[in-house]
Scaffold this motif. Structure first.
Motif, PDB file in Angstrom:
ATOM      1  N   VAL A 222       0.757  -1.126  -0.024  1.00 15.75           N
ATOM      2  CA  VAL A 222       0.091   0.140  -0.059  1.00 15.75           C
ATOM      3  C   VAL A 222       0.785   1.251   0.045  1.00 15.75           C
ATOM      4  O   VAL A 222       1.959   1.388   0.845  1.00 15.75           O
ATOM      5  CB  VAL A 222      -1.044  -0.013   1.218  1.00 15.75           C
ATOM      6  CG1 VAL A 222      -1.679   1.336   1.460  1.00 15.75           C
ATOM      7  CG2 VAL A 222      -1.935  -1.055   1.204  1.00 15.75           C
TER       8      VAL A 222
ATOM      9  N   GLU B 126      -1.961   7.229  -0.160  1.00 12.82           N
ATOM     10  CA  GLU B 126      -3.257   6.405  -0.429  1.00 12.82           C
ATOM     11  C   GLU B 126      -3.823   5.909   0.845  1.00 12.82           C
ATOM     12  O   GLU B 126      -5.124   6.218   1.263  1.00 12.82           O
ATOM     13  CB  GLU B 126      -3.034   5.188  -1.399  1.00 12.82           C
ATOM     14  CG  GLU B 126      -4.049   4.649  -1.551  1.00 12.82           C
ATOM     15  CD  GLU B 126      -4.322   3.462  -2.663  1.00 12.82           C
ATOM     16  OE1 GLU B 126      -3.141   3.028  -3.032  1.00 12.82           O
ATOM     17  OE2 GLU B 126      -5.488   3.200  -3.262  1.00 12.82           O
ATOM     18  N   ALA B 127      -2.922   5.442   1.780  1.00 14.49           N
ATOM     19  CA  ALA B 127      -3.496   5.007   3.048  1.00 14.49           C
ATOM     20  C   ALA B 127      -4.151   6.187   4.006  1.00 14.49           C
ATOM     21  O   ALA B 127      -4.915   6.305   4.477  1.00 14.49           O
ATOM     22  CB  ALA B 127      -2.390   4.165   4.021  1.00 14.49           C
TER      23      ALA B 127
ATOM     24  N   TYR C 113      -7.366   7.083   3.017  1.00 12.70           N
ATOM     25  CA  TYR C 113      -8.498   6.056   3.074  1.00 12.70           C
ATOM     26  C   TYR C 113      -8.834   6.202   4.574  1.00 12.70           C
ATOM     27  O   TYR C 113      -9.594   5.618   5.211  1.00 12.70           O
ATOM     28  CB  TYR C 113      -7.795   4.489   2.829  1.00 12.70           C
ATOM     29  CG  TYR C 113      -8.357   4.102   1.611  1.00 12.70           C
ATOM     30  CD1 TYR C 113      -7.414   4.756   0.419  1.00 12.70           C
ATOM     31  CD2 TYR C 113      -9.477   3.224   1.396  1.00 12.70           C
ATOM     32  CE1 TYR C 113      -7.992   4.260  -0.912  1.00 12.70           C
ATOM     33  CE2 TYR C 113     -10.064   2.873   0.178  1.00 12.70           C
ATOM     34  CZ  TYR C 113      -9.143   3.298  -0.857  1.00 12.70           C
ATOM     35  OH  TYR C 113      -9.576   3.080  -2.126  1.00 12.70           O
TER      36      TYR C 113
ATOM     37  N   TYR D  50     -12.120   5.431  -6.665  1.00 12.05           N
ATOM     38  CA  TYR D  50     -11.301   4.717  -5.681  1.00 12.05           C
ATOM     39  C   TYR D  50     -10.108   4.078  -6.331  1.00 12.05           C
ATOM     40  O   TYR D  50     -10.064   3.482  -7.455  1.00 12.05           O
ATOM     41  CB  TYR D  50     -12.163   3.422  -5.093  1.00 12.05           C
ATOM     42  CG  TYR D  50     -13.432   3.854  -4.308  1.00 12.05           C
ATOM     43  CD1 TYR D  50     -13.090   4.190  -2.973  1.00 12.05           C
ATOM     44  CD2 TYR D  50     -14.547   4.123  -5.020  1.00 12.05           C
ATOM     45  CE1 TYR D  50     -14.252   4.430  -2.444  1.00 12.05           C
ATOM     46  CE2 TYR D  50     -15.635   4.258  -4.500  1.00 12.05           C
ATOM     47  CZ  TYR D  50     -15.408   4.696  -3.020  1.00 12.05           C
ATOM     48  OH  TYR D  50     -16.626   4.997  -2.531  1.00 12.05           O
TER      49      TYR D  50
ATOM     50  N   ALA E  69      -7.054   0.702   2.969  1.00 10.86           N
ATOM     51  CA  ALA E  69      -6.473   0.926   1.455  1.00 10.86           C
ATOM     52  C   ALA E  69      -6.035  -0.285   0.935  1.00 10.86           C
ATOM     53  O   ALA E  69      -6.544  -0.625  -0.068  1.00 10.86           O
ATOM     54  CB  ALA E  69      -5.276   1.870   1.578  1.00 10.86           C
TER      55      ALA E  69
ATOM     56  N   TYR F 179      -9.456  -2.604  -0.375  1.00 14.20           N
ATOM     57  CA  TYR F 179     -10.000  -2.168  -1.403  1.00 14.20           C
ATOM     58  C   TYR F 179      -8.900  -2.606  -2.593  1.00 14.20           C
ATOM     59  O   TYR F 179      -9.460  -2.861  -3.853  1.00 14.20           O
ATOM     60  CB  TYR F 179     -10.401  -0.532  -1.629  1.00 14.20           C
ATOM     61  CG  TYR F 179     -11.393  -0.212  -0.666  1.00 14.20           C
ATOM     62  CD1 TYR F 179     -12.763  -0.763  -1.125  1.00 14.20           C
ATOM     63  CD2 TYR F 179     -11.254   0.202   0.649  1.00 14.20           C
ATOM     64  CE1 TYR F 179     -13.963  -0.455  -0.349  1.00 14.20           C
ATOM     65  CE2 TYR F 179     -12.436   0.481   1.638  1.00 14.20           C
ATOM     66  CZ  TYR F 179     -13.630   0.143   0.837  1.00 14.20           C
ATOM     67  OH  TYR F 179     -14.809   0.314   1.862  1.00 14.20           O
ATOM     68  N   LYS F 180      -7.503  -2.440  -2.313  1.00 15.87           N
ATOM     69  CA  LYS F 180      -6.612  -2.733  -3.305  1.00 15.87           C
ATOM     70  C   LYS F 180      -6.704  -4.210  -3.845  1.00 15.87           C
ATOM     71  O   LYS F 180      -6.402  -4.406  -4.958  1.00 15.87           O
ATOM     72  CB  LYS F 180      -5.159  -2.012  -3.141  1.00 15.87           C
ATOM     73  CG  LYS F 180      -4.089  -2.155  -4.075  1.00 15.87           C
ATOM     74  CD  LYS F 180      -2.865  -1.465  -3.755  1.00 15.87           C
ATOM     75  CE  LYS F 180      -1.929  -1.770  -4.832  1.00 15.87           C
ATOM     76  NZ  LYS F 180      -0.685  -1.280  -4.513  1.00 15.87           N
TER      77      LYS F 180
END
Lengths: 340, 234
Positions: free
Chosen positions: A111, A115-116, A119, A150, A313, A316-317
């Protein structure tokens, strides 16, 4: 069936592990902070941070699993920060995460730390949906992101020199106020007059969304030095700090709101350690309200580096992009949107 | 007993599985070509696949704790901690200089293994192998000058081995030509097989380490701490 993700974060000076259910429900979120250890050096010492991560990582992971009453084999994935950050620190979390992933036979997902942070907002707000503008602001980053969807990001502005949190630290260090600088300056500035002094706000009138804070830092330090050398009476410290803080916040808010207007988004979002600053939250909220858009920011404990946001994150990834290979490399200067 | 031994203290990452004393499978990778951090777990997976063993069929994990490359040591120990946490396999740490000395144990001389440290210093120790490794000079991190001074007073002939020893050959031979034997050939790095063998010795004695508290044997403080302490003294 619910899906449990173990998040692991070790990009700077917090060792953190968390268990998050379905990308939303935080079952546990443990953070071992090293702030006290780095205080006497006036900032994070990478080698010491790496050493401490290796000491803390297993106890922190163990506690996160126990509090969540989860066994390793019940996990659906292991999410780990693989950049940006201090390379030696990242390698500790990544090494342990890969070993757990292999030994338990559970997918690994790398991750991006920024981005985290974004999130962290999804974790708490069901109403927040892309597209929106997010200001990620911390000791290491000052980045304006257009979150199109997203997992789909466009960096529209970045600092060209120091991060916003970094100049709080540097000014605090110059004034011997201790580390980290943000909380102490915020506390002292509460008692001061933010209009007492006018400090420069570099790039605030420039086109685009880039930031520059190094000039402001230098201006404040020169101001203090000149007063001291010429033995002039200094205005109250609280006034100096309030004026300095105002210059930072005005710059951040100005660019962020400009982006919101240009991209015509309905939401504006804060993320990262500096988004714990109450004045910044207030300023963004007020501007947003005036423009009839909605402002979101994480609760204070999700502003700092933590593994719950990494797990969210990662959840979803894993769904949208898939798992990472076991030869995933740590990338110190990883960019948002750079695929692995 | 089946033991996986891992050494990441130098630029050669080395892994091996031994059964009792025997090497079952071994792999060395030069980190100048492939970063240790990126390949280590895959390499372990690969090693086990080659002999059709599962991780939990092993009886223990042995890891070299250093001295050596700080980052390398952390990557190795971090991975070992993770493997042990997931499988409950016992972990034993061993000293990388011990391992290097052990690999030359048949030599009828004193043994001085060298590993490179930053700032022009060297990690070393002086050993004698009779029934086990005996330390003549304790582990140190010092300049070549100081090292040569210390071993010049030793009476016995001494075997010097280690990484990139060619860089120090001229000076060593100039000062101590009569009593040293320099070895540039393999094994000049600690090596996973001997890590596993020394680890096995510890396991047989009923010893094991605690992954919750285990740390590398750095032997050298971080530069920031060194500077800080100097400033405090003055």
């Amino acid at each position: 069936m619910s899906e449990l993700i173990l998040g692991i974060e070790s990009s700077c000076d917090e060792t953190s592990a968390a268990i998050v259910e379905d990308g939303k429900i935080i079952k546990s979120n443990l953070i071992a902070s090293q702030i006290k250890i780095h205080q006497k050096y006036g900032g994070v010492v990478p080698e010491i941070a790496s050493r401490k991560h290796l000491e803390y990582i297993i106890p922190v992971i163990d506690k996160a699993l126990k509090i969540a009453q989860t066994k390793g084999k019940d996990l659906s994935g292991i999410a780990v920060t693989y950049g940006p950050g201090l390379i030696g620190s990242l390698l500790v979390g990544l090494g342990v995460a890969k070993a757990l992933s292999y030994a338990w036979g559970i997918p690994l997902v790398g991750v991006n730390h920024l981005e985290a942070h974004i999130y962290a907002n999804f974790l708490e707000n069901n109403n927040l949906k892309p597209p929106f503008i997010c200001l990620v602001v911390s000791g290491g980053h000052t980045t304006l992101v257009y979150v199109q969807n997203y997992g789909s990001y466009k960096i529209i502005g970045e600092t060209r020199d120091d991060a916003a949190g970094e100049i709080f630290d540097k000014i605090a260090k110059f004034l011997n106020l201790g580390y980290p600088g943000g909380p102490v300056i915020e506390r002292l500035a509460q008692e001061g007059n933010p209009l007492a002094l006018r400090f420069p706000q570099p790039l605030s009138r420039a086109k685009g969304y880039d930031f520059s804070f190094s000039g402001l830092k230098t201006a404040v330090i020169y101001y203090l030095k000149n007063k001291i050398i010429s033995r002039e009476q200094l205005p109250p410290l609280e006034d100096i700090l309030a004026s300095f803080q105002k210059a930072v916040i005005d710059t951040l808010v100005g660019k962020t709101i400009k982006a919101v207007n240009d991209f015509k988004t309905e939401y504006v979002v804060l993320a990262g350690g500096v988004s714990a600053n109450q004045l910044l939250r207030k300023a963004i909220s007020e501007k947003a309200k005036a423009q009839k858009i909605k402002a979101f920011f994480p609760s204070i404990n999700l502003c700092t580096d933590n593994a719950a946001m990494v797990a969210a994150a990662g959840y979803y990834k894993l769904k949208n992009v898939g798992q990472s290979s076991l030869d995933l490399e740590a990338i110190s200067r990883l960019k948002l949107g750079q695929e692995n | 007993m089946k033991i996986l031994g891992i050494d990441t203290s130098t630029r050669i990452s080395s892994l091996a599985i031994i059964e009792n004393e025997e090497i079952v499978v071994e792999l060395n990778i030069n980190s100048n070509y492939k970063k240790t951090s990126s390949i280590l777990v895959l390499a372990i997976q690969d090693l086990l696949k080659r002999v059709d063993w599962k991780l939990d069929e092993l009886d223990g994990l042995a890891v070299s704790l250093g001295p050596g490359s700080f980052t390398g040591l952390r990557v190795g120990l971090g991975v070992v901690k993770g493997l042990s946490y997931a499988t409950s396999l016992p972990v034993v740490g061993v000293n990388s200089l011990d391992v290097l000395a052990y690999s030359w144990k048949e030599a009828p001389f004193l043994i001085c293994p060298l590993l490179e440290c930053k700032k022009g210093e060297l990690f070393y120790g002086v050993f004698k192998y009779l029934h086990g490794l005996e330390k003549i000079i304790d582990y140190k991190c010092e300049s070549l000058d100081r090292l040569l001074m210390k071993i010049s007073v030793l009476k016995e002939k001494i075997l010097i081995i280690g990484e990139r020893i060619e860089n120090y050959r001229t000076q060593i031979e100039k000062e101590l030509s009569q009593k040293v034997i320099l070895i540039e050939t393999s094994p000049y790095f600690p090596g996973g097989a001997n890590v596993a063998r020394l680890g096995l010795e510890r396991l047989k004695k009923g010893e094991k380490d605690d992954i919750f508290t285990m740390i590398p044997f750095y032997l050298r403080k971080s530069q920031a701490e060194v500077v800080w302490e100097k400033r405090k003294e003055s």
